[in-house]
Structure formats: C-alpha cells, structure tokens
Design an enzyme around this catalytic site. Structure first.
Site, PDB file in Angstrom:
ATOM      1  N   GLN A 191      62.660   2.371 -40.062  1.00 35.01           N
ATOM      2  CA  GLN A 191      61.806   1.185 -40.049  1.00 35.01           C
ATOM      3  C   GLN A 191      62.626  -0.058 -39.716  1.00 35.01           C
ATOM      4  OE1 GLN A 191      59.816   2.868 -44.012  1.00 35.01           O
ATOM      5  NE2 GLN A 191      59.134   0.787 -43.612  1.00 35.01           N
ATOM      6  N   ARG A 304      59.400  -8.191 -56.550  1.00 33.82           N
ATOM      7  CA  ARG A 304      57.970  -8.082 -56.247  1.00 33.82           C
ATOM      8  C   ARG A 304      57.184  -7.584 -57.475  1.00 33.82           C
ATOM      9  NH1 ARG A 304      54.481  -8.633 -51.761  1.00 33.82           N
ATOM     10  NH2 ARG A 304      56.024  -8.970 -50.158  1.00 33.82           N
ATOM     11  N   PHE A 338      56.057  -1.825 -52.763  1.00 37.90           N
ATOM     12  CA  PHE A 338      57.373  -2.431 -52.974  1.00 37.90           C
ATOM     13  C   PHE A 338      57.510  -3.051 -54.366  1.00 37.90           C
ATOM     14  CE2 PHE A 338      60.936  -5.305 -51.653  1.00 37.90           C
ATOM     15  CZ  PHE A 338      61.689  -4.410 -50.910  1.00 37.90           C
ATOM     16  N   GLU A 706      49.741  -2.307 -47.140  1.00 34.21           N
ATOM     17  CA  GLU A 706      50.043  -1.929 -48.522  1.00 34.21           C
ATOM     18  C   GLU A 706      48.935  -2.193 -49.550  1.00 34.21           C
ATOM     19  OE1 GLU A 706      53.712  -4.267 -47.990  1.00 34.21           O
ATOM     20  OE2 GLU A 706      54.644  -2.776 -49.274  1.00 34.21           O
TER      21      GLU A 706
HETATM   22  N1  MTE Z   1      50.756   3.929 -42.486  1.00 34.44           N
HETATM   23  C1  MTE Z   1      51.238   5.061 -41.917  1.00 34.44           C
HETATM   24  N2  MTE Z   1      50.394   5.857 -41.248  1.00 34.44           N
HETATM   25  N3  MTE Z   1      52.555   5.402 -42.016  1.00 34.44           N
HETATM   26  C2  MTE Z   1      53.451   4.622 -42.718  1.00 34.44           C
HETATM   27  O1  MTE Z   1      54.636   4.957 -42.789  1.00 34.44           O
HETATM   28  N4  MTE Z   1      53.774   2.595 -44.071  1.00 34.44           N
HETATM   29  C3  MTE Z   1      53.131   1.622 -44.944  1.00 34.44           C
HETATM   30  C4  MTE Z   1      51.942   0.968 -44.251  1.00 34.44           C
HETATM   31  N5  MTE Z   1      51.090   1.979 -43.688  1.00 34.44           N
HETATM   32  C5  MTE Z   1      52.961   3.424 -43.337  1.00 34.44           C
HETATM   33  C6  MTE Z   1      51.585   3.107 -43.167  1.00 34.44           C
HETATM   34  C7  MTE Z   1      54.027   0.560 -45.386  1.00 34.44           C
HETATM   35  S1  MTE Z   1      55.045   0.861 -46.692  1.00 34.44           S
HETATM   36  C8  MTE Z   1      54.040  -0.678 -44.807  1.00 34.44           C
HETATM   37  S2  MTE Z   1      55.015  -1.910 -45.391  1.00 34.44           S
HETATM   38  C9  MTE Z   1      53.185  -0.990 -43.651  1.00 34.44           C
HETATM   39  O2  MTE Z   1      52.430   0.132 -43.211  1.00 34.44           O
HETATM   40  C10 MTE Z   1      54.087  -1.482 -42.531  1.00 34.44           C
HETATM   41  O3  MTE Z   1      53.438  -1.672 -41.338  1.00 34.44           O
HETATM   42  P1  MTE Z   1      52.684  -3.049 -40.979  1.00 34.44           P
HETATM   43  O4  MTE Z   1      53.571  -4.159 -41.370  1.00 34.44           O
HETATM   44  O5  MTE Z   1      52.471  -2.914 -39.533  1.00 34.44           O
HETATM   45  O6  MTE Z   1      51.425  -3.024 -41.787  1.00 34.44           O
HETATM   46  N1  HPA Z   2      58.589  -6.192 -48.919  1.00 30.67           N
HETATM   47  C1  HPA Z   2      59.018  -5.099 -48.272  1.00 30.67           C
HETATM   48  N2  HPA Z   2      60.250  -4.928 -47.895  1.00 30.67           N
HETATM   49  C2  HPA Z   2      61.128  -5.879 -48.192  1.00 30.67           C
HETATM   50  C3  HPA Z   2      60.750  -7.037 -48.872  1.00 30.67           C
HETATM   51  C4  HPA Z   2      59.412  -7.203 -49.251  1.00 30.67           C
HETATM   52  O1  HPA Z   2      59.004  -8.204 -49.856  1.00 30.67           O
HETATM   53  N3  HPA Z   2      61.848  -7.786 -49.028  1.00 30.67           N
HETATM   54  C5  HPA Z   2      62.845  -7.095 -48.466  1.00 30.67           C
HETATM   55  N4  HPA Z   2      62.423  -5.952 -47.944  1.00 30.67           N
HETATM   56 MO1  MOS Z   3      56.706  -1.008 -46.856  1.00 35.87          MO
HETATM   57  S1  MOS Z   3      57.294  -0.430 -48.728  1.00 35.87           S
HETATM   58  O1  MOS Z   3      57.176  -2.680 -47.182  1.00 35.87           O
HETATM   59  O2  MOS Z   3      57.938  -0.350 -45.924  1.00 35.87           O
END
Ligand code: MTE
Ligand code: HPA
Ligand code: MOS
Length: 752
Positions: A191, A304, A338, A706
């Site tokens: 990521q 968080r 998180f 999330e």
């Molecule tokens: N959805 C799928 N299909 N796969 C993933 O790994 N990760 C989640 C969420 N949805 C994830 C997911 C997490 S932990 C986060 S922080 C967000 O997607 C990150 O992507 P975004 O910032 O584009 O929402």
């Molecule tokens: N969210 C997810 N990932 C992170 C953050 C947060 O607030 N800060 C640092 N890594």
């Molecule tokens: Mo999501 S736990 O912020 O990768």
C-alpha cells in the site's frame, strides 16, 4: 458504473505480483524465522542449508551492506534478527535458491541455538514492566474528576478485544530486479510504494533515486500492507544486491499468518458517569494496546483509538489515556479502522453497561448523547455533525421501534431461538492524523490521439480507487471512462507518496488529478477559444468528447482540439500536487483540527441466537450512511458491504490465538474462521444520508473505505441482547463473541 477491473478480474487476466513475467535467471528467496518468541540468539548454523541442492546463498544479518533496520517510526525492527529474537516468526536468515521449493527445503536445514528469555504476551503485563514503545498518550476535555462528583450514576468496567488477521487474498511478496549501475526495480504488493522504497534504500544503502518501486495492484491490503510489505521487499532487495540476480519471494499463507502482524488487540478500562436524564457527563478510559515486538505503526493506531474514543457522542468531560505496550508477538499493524474500532467498542461497552444497570436500552442512552453541530471533540475540533440526521433517517426508513417490537414478540413465543437488536452509530474522521501525510500527486498525459494516461500515488487494492481516478479525469475532460487509462503506482512517476490508507486515497489523489486535468483543460481552452470563436474561455466546456460554447455543442471534437494544441506546441501533460487545506494537530496540547471532515452513519443490527447450540445468524444490518454524493455507488456499496462483513468477522468469529509461549495457534484457515457467504448478514440495506453540505472530499463524495467496518460492532451487542433475552446475565465485554463463548454465557459460564 462498474469497477474498471471487474472484467479482467473475473477472467483471471488482472496482474498481481505472482503474475509478473520473470526475468531469466530469477532466484527465489525464503525466510528462516524464529521458532520461539523471545531469546538470545547464540548461533546460526547455515552450512547444511548452504550446501543444499540449488542454493545460491544464505544471508544473515552480518551480510547486509546497508543498515539492518526497517523500523519507520522507532528504529526497533531489524530486517534480520541480530543477537536476540523478539517474536516467533521473526526473520533470522534468507535462503536464496534456484526454485521456491529448493529454497524452502534448504531453509528447514538451518539450525539455531536460542537461549529462551521471558515471553510477554499480555499488554497489561508489558505496561506494568514499563515496556512501553512510546510514552503514554492522553486526551483531556473538561475535567472528569470534578464532573464525576456530580454524576447521578457511575459505572466502571473492563473490556478485552482480539486481533484480526488481514487475510488479503494475495499474500505478501516482492520481486527485486537489478537495473544498471547497481540500481533496483522492486515490484511489491504494498500500500506504500514510498515506504518500500525507503526501507529498501535503508537495508541496501542505496539512494532513493536508484530504487524504483512499481505496484500494479494488490489482492487486498486492509492495512496489512501499509508498513508490513517493507520487510519482504527489503529481503528481496538485499538478496538481489548480494547475488546480483533478480529475486522473488511470495509468502505462503501459513508463513504470512505466522510472520506478519495483525489488528491490535486491546485491553481497556472505562468509567462512565451519567446524569438523571441519561446524559453522559464524564468518561474516562485507559487503553492498553498490544503492539507486539516492534513499533511498526502502533503509535498512530493508538492515537486514532483516542480520536475515536467517544465515537458519535458528545461528552463534555473526557480523560483518555493510551499505552503502547511492547510484547513478544509479531508487530501488530494497521487494519481497516486503524485503532478507531477499538476506541469505539469501549465507549459502546460503557453505554451497554450503564443500560444493563439502569434497566434502559442502550439505544436510549446512545440517542440522547449524539453529537450536534459545534460540539467539541476531545481533540478540540468542532463537529459538523450528521449523527442525529443519520439516526433519524435510519429510524424513518427502517423503524427501530418496529424492529425491536418484532424481536421482542418473537422472543416471547420462541423458547430456544432469541433475537437481539442493537444500534451502532459511527463517526469517523477522514485524514491521516499525522498532518504532513495528507498530500498527493498526480501525473496526467493527454496523448495526441486524445487518450489520457493517469498515474497517481494511490494503490488499487480492490477498493476501486483506479476506477475513481479514471472517473475524475473522464469527467474533467468530458470523455468516456474508456478514454482514460490509470497506470501502475510507480515511484519514478510519482515520488514521496503517502500510503494508500486512512480511506483518503480517492480524496487526496483525486484532487491532485482534478488539478492536473484542470490545468491541461485551461490550456486547451485557450486553443479552443480561437477555433470556436468564443468571446472568453469561460464560455467553454467539455462534454461527450466535444467542445461546448455557452452550453451549445460545437463541431470541435476532443481529438481535433488535442492535436491542434500539440501542433501549437501546447503542453499536454501536467504533474499536480494537492495538500488538504485547513488541517492541523499539535501533540504538545493534544488539540487541533486533524480531520478534513467526518463520515457519519447509523446502523441497526439484528441477530438470531440459537440458544441450544450457541450459534447465531446475523439477520440484517440496516444503515443510513453518509456518502456525501457518491462518485460511484456500485464501488461504494461494495465497500460498505465488505466493511460491514469484515467488522462482523472481527467481533464474532475471527479468533487470533497465541499460546503463552507467543506461538500462533490459529495459523491456518482450518483454525482461523473468517466470514464466508454463509455467515454474512441475510440482509445489508444501505440508505444514503440526504445531505448536501459541502466538504473537502473529491466531488463532495465522502471517503468510504473504513467507516462501515464499525457498523459491524453492532453485531456483538445484538448477540449480547439476544442472550439476555434467554437468560438473566451480563456477559463480559470480551471480543470475539464466538459461538463457544456464547454457549458458555447461555449455560452459566461453564468451565469457570
Ligand atoms: N477494499 C478492498 N477491496 N481491499 C482492501 O484492501 N482496504 C481498506 C479499504 N477498502 C481495502 C478495501 C482500507 S484499510 C483502506 S484505508 C481503504 O480501503 C483505502 O483505500 P481508499 O483510501 O481508496 O478508500
Ligand atoms: N490512518 C491510516 N494510516 C495511517 C494513519 C491514519 O490516520 N496515520 C499514519 N498511517
Ligand atoms: Mo487502512 S487501515 O488505513 O490501510
């Protein structure tokens, strides 16, 4: 609109790390990891392994050319154990061989001598022994000490929360290929491409400009690859540097489960004070976070937890303290939410406790304490709250009174099956809580045939961010989505990326893409102005592949315009930068305005418990969710459903078990249960919150990755309520509520 990857996903044509064609001469790495959780590493005998068939090299800490360190926040995590081991599964040596099988076969021949040291797996024991990774963190609002003196009711208790295995379908892995003059190209399932680049540079001693990291997509990350992809990339990089041949390592499932960290388990204490009108007047909480053996991302996760410790409620007096406890488990890490879910669970337990004792429903206490506009969070930011509106809209749509009455009526006639209902409001802050991370860049090229290429810092991991990036560019240029191609996330095209995390990738990278497209569009409008004889560029717009003047279609098509601009030597490329405005946080006062905005929602969760067997079914999760104005409802609904199921999994069936020696017992899918199609709720209903408030999200579409996970917490309380309908009891607040634990509650806590 469908996710642009759906077609290639279902046909097996999407490319993941393991699908990358291998360069001739590629070697395969495998790690020998510590069999015990804590000890002095007396000796490592690699002779037999080195002589094993097909082995090219065995690498230990002393062979590293760069620094033996990958700890990003605190330098407490060696790439390869040196002198001591701190958790079972810690990498000690790398075996590099001609094939994967030969590498694994040889790794079994490594012999180590480890003098065992005391193993600590309990965060409270770690805290008592002063094994804190960083000093305790604290949020204070008002004055709890004096507020408690005036409370009508005070309740105190304790909660236990388990970890959670990420179980991304694609395990961790990396592939390092040497480039000329000692450089490296790293393909990684990460990521955080820049995090991988930094870690690789650290362990190889190379400068960042010599290391390229490329990420096509991930088969899921869920936070598990925000920081923890670094080790495997570092291992491949080191092996590549030493052997001067390409090296690949894709972990087997059991290696991944054993060696990587998970969601942080917490043990927490709470004290809640209410007045006679059920208003929460004061709240104190102490969070003991089980960080594992190294820092990893534990401090921001812990922060968080504090940020979300009052969930959707306004509490005028709050003291929340959090401890980052070093234990001998694999370093725990980011996981969807998180730390937020852990904070929210504790306040929900405190409310449930009060409800039990006062003989009212938790829902009543929840409803009376929802945040309203202008309320102050414990961290100083003022709420622009949709807590009441989402609750009211959910109630109007699904009618909580009727849902509760149906459950009650069922329970009066059914002897062995009982239904339970619970409400779970959610308020989740959007932005990295570390302000400097809230920046992103996008590179947009318009080619002379009119097609568009976009590269951003966002990593596609199934959440549909590439679809959203393509939508942004298509919208800005008035094109079909097929005219836009989103390319790999690559550190040569986009430097210094923040990880794709915090649900903020679409916002940050989308805004950067919007800016880049805007700049190119403005240049094109200058060219178009003369071609369509417009009085001003302000009269122009782009739609359906044509230039419009004052809302009327002209004959000037997109491709013609682009080619004409190129002939006039106009720049058709742009690299733009976006940084979220208006956010700040000061840890010296623990106050600020850390979030661009909050996502709100309210869910009603209904379950049926089979009180003979302890089994349960989740009947429904009905929520009113704050999307803003969704850019892509298909993608967002998928995120909501997936998040809810993952949240339910965490609070019900997923049980990470380490024994007292710190060894993972739930180390395979035969012993670790994740939700499958049979255990998902029978119904997930999603009602979009009707609000047109402006916010800092891309095209006003709020982040969705999330927040929905936390609706799943409602399943725990619904099960608890169902049990209470069967037997008069107060089940302890102990996650996960597995069928075994349910059964023990139903029948007098057998075994105690
Ligand atoms: N959805 C799928 N299909 N796969 C993933 O790994 N990760 C989640 C969420 N949805 C994830 C997911 C997490 S932990 C986060 S922080 C967000 O997607 C990150 O992507 P975004 O910032 O584009 O929402
Ligand atoms: N969210 C997810 N990932 C992170 C953050 C947060 O607030 N800060 C640092 N890594
Ligand atoms: Mo999501 S736990 O912020 O990768």
């Amino acid at each position: 609109m469908k996710n642009i990857d759906s077609n290639s996903h279902v046909r097996g044509l999407s490319v993941y790390l393991d699908d990358i064609p291998l360069v001739y001469g590629t070697l395969f790495a495998c790690v020998y990891d510590s069999p015990i959780a804590h000890g002095k590493l007396k000796s490592i005998d690699t002779n037999e392994a080195a002589a094993s068939e097909g082995v090219v090299r065995v690498i230990t800490a002393e062979d590293l050319i760069g620094e033996n360190q990958i700890g990003g926040i605190v330098p407490d995590e060696p790439l390869l154990a040196d002198g001591e081991v701190h958790f079972a599964g810690q990498p000690i040596a790398i075996v590099v061989a001609e094939s994967e099988q030969l590498a694994r076969k040889a790794a079994k021949k490594i012999k180590v001598e480890i003098e065992p040291l005391e193993v600590v797996t309990d965060p409270r024991v770690a805290a008592a022994n002063e094994r804190l990774i960083v000093p305790p963190k604290k949020f204070v609002l008002g004055d709890t000490e004096s507020a408690f003196k005036n409370c009508e009711h005070i309740f105190e208790g304790r909660t236990e929360q388990n970890g959670q295995e990420h179980l991304y379908i694609e395990t961790q892995g990396a592939y390092a290929v040497p480039t000329e003059n000692g450089g490296l190209r790293i393909f990684s399932s990460t990521q955080g491409p820049t995090a991988v680049q930094r870690a690789v540079c650290r362990v190889t001693g190379l400068p960042m400009h010599k290391v390229e990291v490329d990420v096509q997509r991930l088969g899921g990350g869920f936070g598990g690859k925000e920081d923890q992809a670094n080790a495997w990339a570092g291992i491949c990089a080191v092996a590549c540097q030493i052997t001067m041949r390409p090296v690949k390592y894709a972990l087997h499932r059991m290696e991944d489960m054993r060696m990587t960290g998970k969601r942080h388990p917490y043990s927490s204490d709470y004290k809640i004070g209410l007045d006679k009108n059920l208003k929460i007047v004061a709240y104190e909480a102490s969070f003991y976070q089980n960080a594992g053996a190294a820092c990893d991302l534990s401090p921001p996760v812990l922060e968080r937890t504090l940020f979300h410790c009052t969930n959707s409620y306004y509490i005028p007096n709050v003291t929340a303290t959090a401890y980052c406890c070093r234990t001998n488990l694999p370093p725990n890490t980011a996981f969807r939410g998180f730390g937020g879910p852990q904070g929210m669970f504790v306040i929900e337990c405190a409310i449930a406790h009060a409800a039990d004792k006062l003989g009212v429903s938790a829902t009543e206490i929840q409803r009376r304490n929802l945040l309203v506009d202008g309320n102050e969070f414990p961290y100083g930011q003022l709420a622009e709250s949709e807590a009441e509106t989402s609750w009211a809209q959910a109630d109007e749509k699904y009618d909580l009174t009727t849902l509760q009455r149906e459950a009650d009526e069922f329970n009066t006639t059914s002897k062995y099956f009982k239904k339970g209902v619970a409400t779970m409001p959610v308020c989740f802050g959007i932005s990295f809580t570390k302000t400097p991370m809230n920046q992103a860049r996008s590179l947009v090229h318009v080619y002379t045939d009119g097609s568009v290429a976009v590269s951003t810092g966002a990593v596609e991991m199934g959440q549909g961010v590439n679809t959203k990036m393509a939508q942004v560019a298509a919208k800005m240029f008035g094109l079909e989505i097929g005219a836009v191609k989103v390319h790999t996330t690559n550190t040569l095209r986009i430097a210094n990326t923040s990880p794709t995390a915090a649900s903020a990738a679409a916002d940050l990278n989308g805004k950067a893409t919007q800016l880049a497209c805007e700049t190119i569009r403005d240049r094109l409008f200058e060219v178009a102005k003369d071609l369509v004889e417009a009085a001003s560029v302000n009269d122009l717009s782009l739609q359906d592949g044509f230039v419009y003047r004052n809302g009327d279609k002209t004959s000037l098509g997109w491709q013609t315009l682009v080619m004409e601009a190129h002939l006039q030597r106009v720049n058709l490329s742009e690299h733009s930068h976006y940084a979220t405005p208006g956010i700040c946080f000061d840890w010296t006062t623990a106050k600020g305005h850390p979030f661009a905005y909050h996502v709100y929602g309210t869910a009603f969760v209904g379950v049926t418990v089979d009180c003979l067997r302890g089994r349960y079914e989740i009947e429904y999760v009905k929520c009113c969710h704050d999307f803003g104005s969704s850019m892509n409802t298909a993608v967002d609904l998928g995120q909501i459903e997936g998040g809810i199921v993952q949240g339910i999994g965490w609070v019900t069936m997923e049980e990470v078990v380490y024994d007292a020696d710190g060894r993972l017992r739930s180390n395979a899918l035969s012993t670790y249960k994740v939700p499958d199609i049979y255990s998902v709720p029978k119904e997930i209903a999603v009602e979009p919150l009707a609000t047109d408030r402006s916010n800092l999200a891309i095209f006003n579409s709020k982040a969705v990755g999330e927040p929905p996970l936390m609706y799943g917490i409602g399943a725990y309380f619904a099960i608890r309520n169902a049990i209470k309908a069967f037997v008069d009891c107060t089940p302890p607040f102990d996650l996960p509520f597995t069928p075994e634990k349910v059964l023990m509650q139903l029948y007098g806590n057998a075994g105690q």
